[in-house]
Scaffold this motif. Structure first.
Motif, mmCIF file in Angstrom:
data_model
loop_
_atom_site.group_PDB
_atom_site.id
_atom_site.type_symbol
_atom_site.label_atom_id
_atom_site.label_comp_id
_atom_site.label_asym_id
_atom_site.label_seq_id
_atom_site.Cartn_x
_atom_site.Cartn_y
_atom_site.Cartn_z
ATOM 1 N N PHE A 186 0.757 -1.161 0.113
ATOM 2 C CA PHE A 186 0.039 0.056 -0.105
ATOM 3 C C PHE A 186 0.769 1.310 -0.210
ATOM 4 O O PHE A 186 2.017 1.355 0.768
ATOM 5 C CB PHE A 186 -0.956 0.030 1.341
ATOM 6 N N VAL A 187 0.614 2.386 -0.603
ATOM 7 C CA VAL A 187 1.277 3.528 -0.752
ATOM 8 C C VAL A 187 0.185 4.831 -0.831
ATOM 9 O O VAL A 187 -1.038 4.722 -1.251
ATOM 10 C CB VAL A 187 2.001 3.834 -2.161
ATOM 11 N N ASN A 188 0.412 5.735 0.394
ATOM 12 C CA ASN A 188 -0.439 6.591 0.689
ATOM 13 C C ASN A 188 -0.124 7.937 -0.192
ATOM 14 O O ASN A 188 1.017 8.359 -0.348
ATOM 15 C CB ASN A 188 0.037 7.121 2.044
ATOM 16 N N VAL A 189 -1.186 8.068 -1.179
ATOM 17 C CA VAL A 189 -1.308 9.255 -1.986
ATOM 18 C C VAL A 189 -2.557 10.285 -1.872
ATOM 19 O O VAL A 189 -2.913 11.043 -2.565
ATOM 20 C CB VAL A 189 -1.060 8.925 -3.547
ATOM 21 N N SER A 190 -3.029 9.983 -0.359
ATOM 22 C CA SER A 190 -3.781 10.844 0.053
ATOM 23 C C SER A 190 -3.778 12.420 0.154
ATOM 24 O O SER A 190 -4.829 13.142 0.262
ATOM 25 C CB SER A 190 -4.781 10.288 1.253
#
Length: 228
Positions: free
Chosen positions: A80-84
């Motif tokens: 998972f990668v956070n691009v929020s």
């Protein structure tokens, strides 16, 4: 007579082997959940699901790592990668409906020198496993997951989305992570395991103030009742 005896011994041996295999097939595989950072120097490369909101539910599939020599070979993994655009400090959860033949045993430790990223709780235990058909809910806390730019992503359009830090200004923090189900040595997981991953927003200061006010009013009401 000798020929009949040989045939009888062969039948007995065959039945014994068949019974052993049947028993082995009936023994559940006992995975534990591991958490580790990915995408930064010294960490695994991420083929990642995108976290696009600080409050989100994502249907995911943990896929078996079949790369011989990889630290997670034989594990079922999802990245998972956070691009929020927001740092994730709240509770993260991953929820499984346990497939037949599996027996979830709680949380474990990553292989080699890789440290655990999250404090992991739930999902059963060796003394109280969660077996096929049950619900295994893991809670992940204690890590701060920053957000990175889309220009750090590769792949897409029919290929897995990848994330590898290029060490620019937005990469000096942990933005991506891996969740892995690791079986006991010698056991084998199915090629795909479905789950639901949930990002829960951190309570706002306004909500915390509201809860504190409500608790104070309840305490005051209780005090007045006792005095009456």
């Amino acid at each position: 007579m000798i020929l009949k005896l040989i045939r009888l011994l062969m039948v007995v041996a065959f039945l014994g082997i068949s019974a052993t295999l049947a028993f082995a097939d009936g023994v559940p595989t006992d995975p534990v959940l591991l958490t580790v950072g990915c995408g930064r120097i010294g960490q695994p490369k991420c083929d990642a699901y995108l976290i696009t909101s600080p409050s989100e539910s994502i249907d995911v599939v943990l896929a078996l790592d079949t790369t011989v020599g990889d630290p997670f070979f034989g594990d079922a993994i999802a990245d998972f990668v956070n691009v929020s655009g927001k740092t994730l400090n709240g509770l993260l959860t991953i929820n499984f409906t346990v497939p037949p033949g599996l027996s979830f045993q709680g949380c474990g430790t990553p292989p080699g020198d890789l440290p655990s990223l999250f404090t992991c709780t739930g999902g059963g235990s060796p003394d109280s496993p969660i077996t096929g058909g049950g619900t295994a809910l893991f809670n992940l806390t204690g890590a701060s997951i920053c957000s990175v730019d889309f220009d750090d992503l590769g792949g897409g359009e029919g290929t897995p989305i990848t994330y590898v830090s290029d060490n620019d200004a937005d990469d000096q923090c942990q933005a991506a992570f891996r969740l892995a189900l690791q079986p006991v040595a010698g056991e084998q997981l199915p090629p795909l395991i479905s789950a639901t991953f949930v990002v829960a927003p951190e309570p706002s200061s306004g909500m915390l103030l509201l809860f504190g006010l409500a608790a104070s009013l309840l305490a005051l009401k209780g005090l007045r009742t006792n005095q009456a």
